[in-house]
Design an enzyme around this catalytic site. Sequence first.
Site, mmCIF file in Angstrom:
data_model
loop_
_atom_site.group_PDB
_atom_site.id
_atom_site.type_symbol
_atom_site.label_atom_id
_atom_site.label_comp_id
_atom_site.label_asym_id
_atom_site.label_seq_id
_atom_site.Cartn_x
_atom_site.Cartn_y
_atom_site.Cartn_z
ATOM 1 N N CYS A 165 0.808 -1.210 0.000
ATOM 2 C CA CYS A 165 0.000 0.000 0.000
ATOM 3 C C CYS A 165 0.844 1.264 0.000
ATOM 4 C CB CYS A 165 -0.945 -0.055 1.188
ATOM 5 S SG CYS A 165 -1.805 -1.637 1.188
ATOM 6 N N HIS A 305 -2.524 7.658 6.582
ATOM 7 C CA HIS A 305 -2.773 6.350 5.992
ATOM 8 C C HIS A 305 -4.165 5.890 6.433
ATOM 9 C CE1 HIS A 305 -1.880 2.678 4.006
ATOM 10 N NE2 HIS A 305 -1.950 1.962 5.103
ATOM 11 N N GLU A 316 -0.648 4.940 14.119
ATOM 12 C CA GLU A 316 -0.305 6.122 13.322
ATOM 13 C C GLU A 316 -0.530 7.403 14.129
ATOM 14 O OE1 GLU A 316 -2.406 6.537 9.605
ATOM 15 O OE2 GLU A 316 -1.009 8.066 8.879
ATOM 16 N N LYS A 337 -9.475 7.896 2.903
ATOM 17 C CA LYS A 337 -9.923 6.514 2.675
ATOM 18 C C LYS A 337 -11.343 6.294 3.203
ATOM 19 C CE LYS A 337 -5.444 4.104 2.524
ATOM 20 N NZ LYS A 337 -4.454 5.100 3.018
ATOM 21 N N HIS A 342 -9.649 1.860 0.236
ATOM 22 C CA HIS A 342 -8.195 1.705 0.211
ATOM 23 C C HIS A 342 -7.755 1.175 -1.155
ATOM 24 C CE1 HIS A 342 -4.186 1.073 1.178
ATOM 25 N NE2 HIS A 342 -4.261 0.324 2.265
ATOM 26 N N PHE A 403 1.816 -3.485 3.876
ATOM 27 C CA PHE A 403 2.119 -4.796 4.442
ATOM 28 C C PHE A 403 3.584 -5.124 4.151
ATOM 29 C CE2 PHE A 403 -2.355 -6.932 4.224
ATOM 30 C CZ PHE A 403 -2.749 -6.196 5.321
#
Lengths: 417, 78
Positions: A165, A305, A316, A337, A342, A403
Amino acid sequence: MELKRVVVTGLGALTPLGNNVAEYWNGLANGVSGAAPITRFDASKFKTQFACEVKGYDPEKYFDRKEARKMDLFSQFAMVVAEEAVQDANLVEGNYDPDRVGVIWGSGIGGLRTFQEECVNFANGDGTPRFNPFFIPKMIADISAGHISIKYGFRGPNFVTVSACASATNAIIDSFNYIRLGMADVVVTGGSEAAVTEAGIGGFNALKALSERNDSPETASRPFDKDRDGFVLGEGAGALILEEYEHAKARGAKIYAEVIGGGMSADAYHITAPHPEGMGALNVMKNVLRDANIKPEEVDYINVHGTSTPLGDISEVKAIQTVFGDHAYKLNISSTKSMTGHLLGAAGAIEAIAAIMAIKNSVVPPTINHFTDDESFDAGLNFTFNKAQEREVKVALSNTFGFGGHNTSVLFRQFID
Amino acid sequence: MSEIAEKVKAIIIDKLGVEESEVTPEASFTNDLGADSLDTVELIMEFEKEFNVSIPDDQAENIATVGQAISYLEEHAK
């Protein structure tokens, strides 16, 4: 050696909120959700039956039938947004040196639909290998950059970054670096993803990563809400034209914003879970501020994010509070998002565009779908819940994490000559 | 025109995105119909699938025009 300045001179977007930059921004500024029941396949047996798909996309509007058949959807999306961005930047033969124009694209997965179909065909056969000759060149993630270069004859640096991502943000940072080092004048960058397939939804469901709020798709992506239950898979693409400043000035290009820093780090912790203290996120934001040589106090807006997963959102925000201290309370923070879902490897591209448009329009797009406060988050922070806020944004930061523990951050600043 | 010839032409029109009028017996896949080497491989595979035949590579190399494809398949189709 003196580093060159890098500016953004063109944008393109194909998103769950709209099929060009104007429509996309209109959706963001108005807090529209792009989520709806899945139409790309029969999802009735899947735990998650909705996604943020691109709507009203007709490949024949952009490609002839033969051309479209040889490109996976993720490459088609790449071509569509690259064209919008190239037009927007007014890159026309004669005002650039094609050997000095690169394409650095991002895709987390590549041609998942193609991969799935070819393997299913083989499995359904009698063992005789009948793989289509376009299988590999349709599926590989790097082919998107190849297609763009072939169409326009851009012969500079050309590759695709793969960091889940974070892919598109890695592509943007690489482009920024090559230009500021003098290795290219212009780079078409961004990312695309088209993973709303049986394998995509099924795979992320198995990871327990997706929201399963099937009774209310449009409220499912709810970053920082107490009842968030996972991310909503999106698809689409975003393109940015990054250009060396003197080059842009010499050809009279319009300038959206300046790219002032890129940061990268790794969690070195777990394949899918974020570091609980947000160590990687903390380092990446420190890195990007250092690279840009600005103080935390200069940042106005963070496009986070913020995927709407229980753990990711917490780590985060912890990192933001550590890096920004008291200034964290003066920031606008938002997760777009909540609206787009996403887009995996394309997320960094469309979120960079959101950050740039926030600078251009002095409007911070919201984090929609906030219903219930979560005590895990400091109530003094401004998450721009539910409604866009007017604010002069001089500096905007965009975070994306992937990831594997890949973290990337990029900083854009209002352009001042 | 034979049923096989009709099917061959339909496959070529579909895969190469060309007009029916261009698909003459003399038309070469690469020189006249815009096929590259990968398109040609795909065409052969489609013929194999449609007509349930296996075309060995050395014979596939000799199928370069619409007419050659039709006559090969008329001879070998099951």
